[in-house]
Design an enzyme around this catalytic site. Structure first.
Site: not given
Length: 139
Positions: A8, A81, A130
């Site tokens: 994502h 991110h 992440e």
């Protein structure tokens, strides 16, 4: 360690409600999940599905939220991110640390219910990254 797929793109927002309307009405998103609080990280999260990944809308739950600081610098929100999957979170953490990258904290449970950690943007070409263990159910 082998980096997996892009899971994502995290987008900080001052209002999930306003952002959901944008993704639905302007961008044509048809699959928008129910927002939920991720209290341990002091954020409210909502996933918007796209054909090849998800957008993670992130709203701060209070002044102590890390997203609050981001929004102080970027009042309208924006890309926060990128999140990549890995098969084993602990192997990935050790690999990044062995490369000299600054891992921000210990692995913890993220919004998909799997372990995650973040790597400092200065060690990732300027992008907060992440790393998440691939969800067992494939999401």
């Amino acid at each position: 360690m082998k980096l997996g797929r892009l899971n994502h793109i995290g987008v900080a927002t001052p209002s999930i409600e306003t952002s959901v309307a944008f993704y639905r009405d302007v961008m044509g998103a048809s699959v928008i999940h129910e927002p939920f609080d991720l209290s341990a990280q002091e954020v409210r999260v909502c996933f918007v599905d796209t054909p090849n990944t998800q957008i993670e809308l992130i709203e701060p739950l209070g002044a102590e939220s890390p997203i609050h600081g981001f929004l102080a610098k970027n009042p309208n929100g924006g890309q926060h991110h990128l999140c990549y999957e890995v098969p084993d979170i602990h192997e990935a953490k050790a690999w990044f640390e062995a490369k000299g990258a600054r891992v921000l904290g210990e692995p913890r449970i993220g919004a998909h219910g799997t372990p995650i950690f973040f790597v400092h943007p200065k060690d990732m070409g300027g992008v907060l990254t992440e790393i998440m263990e691939t969800p067992k159910d494939g999401h």
